[in-house]
Design an enzyme around this catalytic site. Structure first.
Site, mmCIF file in Angstrom:
data_model
loop_
_atom_site.group_PDB
_atom_site.id
_atom_site.type_symbol
_atom_site.label_atom_id
_atom_site.label_comp_id
_atom_site.label_asym_id
_atom_site.label_seq_id
_atom_site.Cartn_x
_atom_site.Cartn_y
_atom_site.Cartn_z
ATOM 1 N N PRO A 1 -12.906 95.475 -46.435
ATOM 2 C CA PRO A 1 -12.637 95.453 -44.991
ATOM 3 C C PRO A 1 -12.508 94.033 -44.434
ATOM 4 C CG PRO A 1 -14.671 96.697 -45.479
ATOM 5 C CD PRO A 1 -14.180 96.127 -46.761
ATOM 6 N N ARG B 1 7.688 102.502 -54.465
ATOM 7 C CA ARG B 1 8.965 102.878 -53.853
ATOM 8 C C ARG B 1 9.950 101.707 -53.789
ATOM 9 N NH1 ARG B 1 9.430 101.475 -48.926
ATOM 10 N NH2 ARG B 1 10.859 103.084 -48.205
ATOM 11 N N GLU C 1 -22.056 99.658 -50.143
ATOM 12 C CA GLU C 1 -21.966 98.569 -49.158
ATOM 13 C C GLU C 1 -21.064 97.444 -49.630
ATOM 14 O OE1 GLU C 1 -23.279 98.484 -45.856
ATOM 15 O OE2 GLU C 1 -23.139 100.531 -46.595
ATOM 16 N N ASP D 1 14.402 100.386 -43.735
ATOM 17 C CA ASP D 1 12.979 100.554 -43.497
ATOM 18 C C ASP D 1 12.517 99.737 -42.312
ATOM 19 O OD1 ASP D 1 12.604 102.196 -45.600
ATOM 20 O OD2 ASP D 1 11.667 100.712 -46.898
HETATM 21 C C1 9D3 Z 1 -21.500 100.410 -43.070
HETATM 22 C C2 9D3 Z 1 -20.911 99.366 -43.949
HETATM 23 N N1 9D3 Z 1 -20.028 98.447 -43.333
HETATM 24 C C3 9D3 Z 1 -20.479 97.715 -42.199
HETATM 25 C C4 9D3 Z 1 -19.494 98.003 -41.082
HETATM 26 C C5 9D3 Z 1 -19.454 97.582 -44.321
HETATM 27 C C6 9D3 Z 1 -18.517 98.344 -45.174
HETATM 28 C C7 9D3 Z 1 -18.636 98.297 -46.540
HETATM 29 C C8 9D3 Z 1 -17.759 99.004 -47.334
HETATM 30 C C9 9D3 Z 1 -17.518 99.092 -44.611
HETATM 31 C C10 9D3 Z 1 -16.627 99.807 -45.421
HETATM 32 C C11 9D3 Z 1 -16.777 99.764 -46.781
HETATM 33 C C12 9D3 Z 1 -15.831 100.513 -47.651
HETATM 34 N N2 9D3 Z 1 -14.451 100.133 -47.329
HETATM 35 C C13 9D3 Z 1 -13.658 99.589 -48.224
HETATM 36 O O1 9D3 Z 1 -14.030 99.406 -49.358
HETATM 37 C C14 9D3 Z 1 -12.346 99.128 -47.793
HETATM 38 C C15 9D3 Z 1 -11.681 99.208 -46.533
HETATM 39 C C16 9D3 Z 1 -12.064 99.738 -45.263
HETATM 40 O O2 9D3 Z 1 -13.147 100.290 -45.053
HETATM 41 N N3 9D3 Z 1 -11.188 99.622 -44.228
HETATM 42 C C17 9D3 Z 1 -9.961 99.041 -44.367
HETATM 43 N N4 9D3 Z 1 -9.567 98.528 -45.512
HETATM 44 C C18 9D3 Z 1 -10.428 98.609 -46.576
HETATM 45 S S1 9D3 Z 1 -10.103 97.999 -48.096
HETATM 46 C C19 9D3 Z 1 -11.534 98.494 -48.712
#
Ligand code: 9D3
Length: 267
Positions: free
Chosen positions: A101, A166, A128, A181
């Site tokens: 994220p 694609r 996490e 696209d």
């Molecule tokens: C409650 C945990 N989070 C605090 C806000 C941290 C967190 C850790 C792991 C939030 C999401 C995740 C799992 N998400 C991904 O591995 C992830 C992801 C996403 O959640 N949103 C957008 N792109 C991606 S890429 C990998």
């Protein structure tokens, strides 16, 4: 091109291999996908891949040692396959992409870059997150799908694979559909219509197809589509109009049309 995916949930990738345009990319051999189930690299009776975070706090962290073993296996397999073909010297090491994220947001520029390369190793996190020491040692690029919370990196990895698949030659019905696209020319797509010409409504009326599309006038149709793209882009994504303008992708005619729009400040 070859993608290796390190994941606790390899079964999530099956549908991508089995249907539609993406299946063609794999069946045609332009794309190769190798799944590396992280559980296979865990040790002990419990096959642990996660543990509690040092310093306390909620949730679990993916441990470095199973990831180290999985990545070594991937690197070994890639080196072996590169060696089998031989020919020109060593290929550059495939980048390790971690889906997170906190990563850089996936966009078509990155998709194009990857589609032009020789593949990557994709690392999907769960819980996490992953022990930072493993990330610091190995990760080349962190990629996010956007500002929303998922439960892991598998869906982002699938999104990236779908977008790359694609773009493989011969995978889309006709090459011209790339050009049309959204984002390939930097504007949002125009609306599309098909049969029937008159679509009955519940209230007894009908919804018709815009006349110009039935006119057979290719020039006027192209201009109408361009204007619909410009209009929807100006209304929803003013940032993309600005980028297209800066890149010199708007004609005098486009600019004249944009000036004629009554653009509302509030959507
Ligand atoms: C409650 C945990 N989070 C605090 C806000 C941290 C967190 C850790 C792991 C939030 C999401 C995740 C799992 N998400 C991904 O591995 C992830 C992801 C996403 O959640 N949103 C957008 N792109 C991606 S890429 C990998």
């Amino acid at each position: 091109m070859r993608f290796d995916v390190i994941t606790l949930f390899p079964e999530l990738f099956a549908p991508h291999l089995e249907v539609g345009v993406t299946r063609r990319a794999y069946a045609g051999g332009s794309l190769q996908l190798k799944l590396w189930p992280l559980r296979d690299f865990a040790e002990g009776n419990y096959r642990r891949v996660d543990d509690r975070p040092f310093g306390g706090g909620p949730g679990m962290v993916m441990m470095a040692p199973p990831l180290e073993r999985a990545l070594s296996a991937v690197r070994g397999a890639r080196a072996q396959e590169a060696g089998e073909g031989e020919g020109e010297g060593a290929a550059p090491r495939a980048p390790l992409i971690h889906f997170s994220p906190t990563g850089r947001k996936l966009d078509q520029a990155l998709v194009r870059e990857l589609a032009a390369g020789s593949g990557a190793v994709l690392l999907c996190g769960r819980y996490e997150g992953i022990d930072q020491r493993f990330l610091d040692r190995h990760v080349d690029l962190e990629v996010s799908l956007g500002d929303f919370v998922l439960s892991g990196g598998e869906l982002p990895a699938l999104a990236l694979l779908d977008a790359v698949a694609r773009l493989q030659p011969g995978v889309l019905q006709d090459a011209a559909s790339h050009q049309q696209d959204s984002f390939e020319d930097g504007l949002l797509d125009c609306p599309h219509y098909s049969r029937p010409e008159q679509l009955p409504r519940a209230d007894g009326g009908v919804d018709a197809v815009p006349d110009v599309l039935l006119s057979g006038h290719h020039g006027r149709i192209a201009r109408w589509r361009r204007e619909r793209s410009l209009e929807i882009t100006a209304r929803r994504r003013a940032d993309l109009i600005e980028a297209a303008r800066a890149a010199g992708r708007l004609s005098k005619e486009d600019e004249r049309f944009l000036r004629s729009l009554k653009l509302d400040a509030t959507p």
